[in-house]
Design a protein around this motif. Sequence first.
Motif, PDB file in Angstrom:
ATOM      1  N   GLY A  56      -3.754   3.637  -3.150  1.00 26.27           N
ATOM      2  CA  GLY A  56      -3.912   3.281  -4.978  1.00 26.27           C
ATOM      3  C   GLY A  56      -4.139   3.824  -5.690  1.00 26.27           C
ATOM      4  O   GLY A  56      -3.921   3.911  -6.920  1.00 26.27           O
ATOM      5  N   ILE A  57      -3.801   5.868  -5.358  1.00 25.44           N
ATOM      6  CA  ILE A  57      -3.417   6.257  -6.246  1.00 25.44           C
ATOM      7  C   ILE A  57      -2.377   7.025  -6.272  1.00 25.44           C
ATOM      8  O   ILE A  57      -1.566   7.238  -6.711  1.00 25.44           O
ATOM      9  CB  ILE A  57      -4.222   7.047  -5.758  1.00 25.44           C
ATOM     10  CG1 ILE A  57      -6.246   7.248  -5.540  1.00 25.44           C
ATOM     11  CG2 ILE A  57      -4.354   8.915  -6.343  1.00 25.44           C
ATOM     12  CD1 ILE A  57      -7.110   7.826  -4.980  1.00 25.44           C
ATOM     13  N   ALA A  58      -0.771   6.861  -4.794  1.00 27.94           N
ATOM     14  CA  ALA A  58       0.098   7.129  -4.820  1.00 27.94           C
ATOM     15  C   ALA A  58       0.264   6.873  -4.283  1.00 27.94           C
ATOM     16  O   ALA A  58      -0.387   6.550  -2.843  1.00 27.94           O
ATOM     17  CB  ALA A  58      -0.142   8.723  -4.961  1.00 27.94           C
ATOM     18  N   ARG A  59       2.209   7.162  -3.810  1.00 27.74           N
ATOM     19  CA  ARG A  59       2.606   5.654  -2.808  1.00 27.74           C
ATOM     20  C   ARG A  59       3.374   6.355  -2.425  1.00 27.74           C
ATOM     21  O   ARG A  59       4.745   6.724  -3.382  1.00 27.74           O
ATOM     22  CB  ARG A  59       2.326   4.599  -2.991  1.00 27.74           C
ATOM     23  CG  ARG A  59       1.979   3.682  -4.082  1.00 27.74           C
ATOM     24  CD  ARG A  59       2.037   2.057  -4.017  1.00 27.74           C
ATOM     25  NE  ARG A  59       2.997   1.991  -4.983  1.00 27.74           N
ATOM     26  CZ  ARG A  59       3.816   1.019  -4.906  1.00 27.74           C
ATOM     27  NH1 ARG A  59       3.311  -0.653  -4.431  1.00 27.74           N
ATOM     28  NH2 ARG A  59       4.782   0.503  -5.446  1.00 27.74           N
TER      29      ARG A  59
ATOM     30  N   ASP B  38       7.552   5.321  -4.063  1.00 28.93           N
ATOM     31  CA  ASP B  38       6.583   6.482  -5.598  1.00 28.93           C
ATOM     32  C   ASP B  38       7.319   7.268  -5.429  1.00 28.93           C
ATOM     33  O   ASP B  38       7.974   7.545  -6.521  1.00 28.93           O
ATOM     34  CB  ASP B  38       5.667   5.886  -5.979  1.00 28.93           C
ATOM     35  CG  ASP B  38       5.380   4.030  -6.505  1.00 28.93           C
ATOM     36  OD1 ASP B  38       6.588   3.796  -6.333  1.00 28.93           O
ATOM     37  OD2 ASP B  38       5.001   3.898  -6.446  1.00 28.93           O
ATOM     38  N   MET B  39       7.652   8.056  -4.154  1.00 27.35           N
ATOM     39  CA  MET B  39       7.075   9.884  -4.163  1.00 27.35           C
ATOM     40  C   MET B  39       8.758  10.153  -3.608  1.00 27.35           C
ATOM     41  O   MET B  39       8.899  10.958  -3.894  1.00 27.35           O
ATOM     42  CB  MET B  39       6.593  10.272  -3.213  1.00 27.35           C
ATOM     43  CG  MET B  39       5.220  10.367  -3.409  1.00 27.35           C
ATOM     44  SD  MET B  39       3.745  10.860  -1.722  1.00 27.35           S
ATOM     45  CE  MET B  39       2.695  10.149  -2.407  1.00 27.35           C
TER      46      MET B  39
ATOM     47  N   ILE C 285      -4.814   8.878  -0.471  1.00 30.78           N
ATOM     48  CA  ILE C 285      -4.341   7.983  -1.891  1.00 30.78           C
ATOM     49  C   ILE C 285      -4.166   7.055  -2.019  1.00 30.78           C
ATOM     50  O   ILE C 285      -3.025   6.262  -2.472  1.00 30.78           O
ATOM     51  CB  ILE C 285      -2.984   8.603  -1.213  1.00 30.78           C
ATOM     52  CG1 ILE C 285      -2.211   8.905   0.081  1.00 30.78           C
ATOM     53  CG2 ILE C 285      -2.747  10.696  -1.601  1.00 30.78           C
ATOM     54  CD1 ILE C 285      -0.697   9.043  -0.031  1.00 30.78           C
TER      55      ILE C 285
ATOM     56  N   LEU D 222       0.752  -1.173   0.034  1.00 32.75           N
ATOM     57  CA  LEU D 222      -0.171   0.376  -0.006  1.00 32.75           C
ATOM     58  C   LEU D 222       0.472   0.918   0.312  1.00 32.75           C
ATOM     59  O   LEU D 222       0.664   1.992  -0.411  1.00 32.75           O
ATOM     60  CB  LEU D 222      -1.177  -0.169   1.036  1.00 32.75           C
ATOM     61  CG  LEU D 222      -2.014   1.158   1.056  1.00 32.75           C
ATOM     62  CD1 LEU D 222      -2.479   0.836   0.572  1.00 32.75           C
ATOM     63  CD2 LEU D 222      -2.608   0.989   2.908  1.00 32.75           C
TER      64      LEU D 222
END
Lengths: 485, 454
Positions: free
Chosen positions: A253-256, A259-260, A251, A126
């Motif tokens: 499932g939209i942005a993790r 990954d940022m 966020i 997640l």
Amino acid sequence: MKPEKALIFELSKPGRIAYSLPECDVPDVEPSELIPSHLLRSKTAEFPEVYEVDVIRHYTELSRRNFGIDNGFYPLGSCTMKYNPKINEDVARFSGFAKIHPYQPEESIQGALELLYTLQNDLAALTGMDQVTLQPAAGAHGEWTGLMLIRAYHESRGEQRTKVIVPDSSHGTNPASATTAGFATITIPSNERGMVDLDALRAAVGADTAALMLTNPSTLGLFEEQIVEIAEIIHEAGGLLYYDGANSNAIMGIARPGDMGFDVVHLNLHKTMSTPHGGGGPGAGPVGVKNKLIPFLPRPVVCKQADGTFAWDFDRPQSIGRVKAFYGNFGILVRAYAYIRTYGPEGLRRVSECAVLNANYMMNRLAPYYEVAYPGVCKHEFVLSGKKLKAFGLRTLDVAKRLLDFGYHPPTIYFPLNVEECIMIEPTETESKETLDAFIDAMIQIIEEAEHDPDLVRNAPYTTVVKRLDEATAARKPVLNCNCG
Amino acid sequence: MMKHRYLPMTEQDQNEMLQTIGADSIGQLFADIPESVRYTGKLPMSEALDEDALLRHMSSLSNQNADFDRYTCFLGAGIYDHHIPVVINHIISRSEFYTAYTPYQPEISQGELQAIFEFQSYICELTGMAVANASMYDGATALAEAAALAGGATKRRQIIISRTVHPEAREIVKTSAHGLNMKIIEIGHSNGVTDLSELEAAMSEDTAAVLIQSPNFLGCIEDVRSIEPVVHAKGGLLVMSVNPLSLGLLESPGQLGADVAVGDAQPLGIPAALGGPTCGFFAVSEPLMRRMPGRIVGQTVDRDGKRGFVLTLQTREQHIRREKATSNICSNQALLALCASVYMSVMGKTGIQEAALLNLRKAHYAADSIRASTGGAMTLPFFSSFYNEFAVKLSDGTDVKALNARLLQAGFLGGYDLGDAYPELKGHILIAVTERRTKDEIDRFVLELEACLS
């Protein structure tokens, strides 16, 4: 006027009991024969003497003087007061979860270990992190754990990095956690759009930067659009990026965070994962990390062995050590796991979409009546300023108290600190449009009352069991227990 | 569009709301997230289950665990199998309590605030201390916070901790002290209690506090009356970690001269639950009041002069003081503090004494039975007095893990392997006997131990 509620101590009548203990089936040895008399209790603890009906009525009455999510809308910003599913309560009470001992042989708790292992992996997926520890008991505990990991990482590289940077909109726990982890805090201002001021950040970073702690979306409900640049600035300076997960509900499932560019993440399972707040706790604050920080995770970590069984892995020589007795707030972890399984990955994404749609809808409907601190799109929450109330001799606090008369829990007020007369609203995804509309109508009615009848607002609430309380005297002359003994 | 029993959003709602906002799609509300960090796939995590399937799945996981209903527990070491009065679950299941947040709005939180005020009152009464807070994460983290408080209060950097303190609590104190740049010195044990001469030798002008536990991890009751003057002679603080139920019988930390009393409230009606959530308690003498970590509830009056309760002394806390706060704690363990409060209300003045007495008697019956057991495979290594837990030395070369595996086969959760945390106590186990253990269970357990060791 409603009567005062008695303290349980005030209900005492000598001779009554509410307990049922087994008869003693072993020899009736006197304590004085077993323990030196100077170590035996000299003064009896003066607990009340009540019977079972007293106990039930007392606490039932106390519960009636309390307000939870099941009583009504609770748009407390940054607290994610979503519905606490009942199935989670039921499963956490299963004997195989509630009645097991932390020191049982591993082969006798395989179900519990499998649950923890799966939850670790689900939370890693997640957040986009490589490994997760479930030990921390709450968000602030997770922050401190994460900062201790960061400290261990830098120390392992022979670097003494002493400073942690936080934005001025950060939770108070961020700088407090930095202090308890042995760091000095540098607070940087937000820019006019409520985002991290990159120039201020560049000026603050250096060879002594251990980490930047960031809540994203921020406490203003805004996504840090420059997150990629922020990560570069911190990483180029040799620092790490810490993610305060208090606002993850926006966020999923939209942005993790992984990954940022975040290196360490904590989640508040008592927010995003629906576990109940319990009137102040217990929570759970798992921490996820990238590969380079895995060696430092608290001992033990749950692992899956080659034969498919699960075990505690204590053999972690670079671990920062333990942060909590046993294995974290297991009962809360059971609830969070059940929650994840009621939604699955697509459901969790839908949760975040609905939470964000609800927040934007409320913000847009309230915008004509209250000043929106940072116009644009918000994420799961948004911030209003109540400064126009000043014209009527009122404050944000008065609006909050007046909302009590409409049967609502008020929003978070006076936080974040960088917005004047702040009102922070987080509706969550489990509230219907009808509920949101009714609350919005109440907010509009109150601003109209403020203009035409400010005293009505100033003297609120009228319908609660007590009126506004004298907090100044409580702090100046503290009465912190009843001294009933 | 996805339907779910917790989500009220209909297609009509969504369209109307988007129209109000002036957006075409939900996707537009996420336009501020840079393309490069958006997640477009499906997360690789556990799939959704319907309600019945979820219940079955959770039952199946639960059934793989050997629980106290099916196995007889002689494990303690910080978590105990005590009777939990049935009313407790009914009370903490009232959702006005468990679905509430921290009582930030006192007018609609009087129930929680009064419950915490009563919890503080109970803890003060039980520990004999002047002031208690609203709870900590657990007994172990409460001990670490006590060390931090001592550092701040004395401006000294050294913490002395007895090796008879719970090994996990010692680990946490060490982790935490590293963060605060404080130094830890450990003191050994002799006859199951803190070695007094070693303590005296370790005390210095830089000693912020001495941390002891009584009854200690080895089950023994520390002679605090001898320790206290040694600590205070050098100006250090005495921090005592205590088992709250034992205080129905044992002298209170306040009477023994402790400056800080902490402990874990698990014995007070809180389920074992693999060790958490439990509830730490934290109590201090009057002069240390404003140095306490965590939330505190105080009594006051409302505009009509009616009694009421509020969160107070908040200028100590992180949301006001930020980096200068006495602690970073925010969420605590309020619902478990409520468990403990209800337990103490149920037990009352006589029940708390009777429960402690039953624990004492049952444990001593078990110890006597082991001492009298045949074959000479088990001896009691310490002759210090104990409460409901004691160490047993097994015959040389006994494999404790294998012993516990055999006991498990026979339906028992056997003793804690002291060799795990104390190399010098390899081949020793720690046995806890609560009021729930019947004479018959104890007799069968001792017989099984004998059989396993013969």
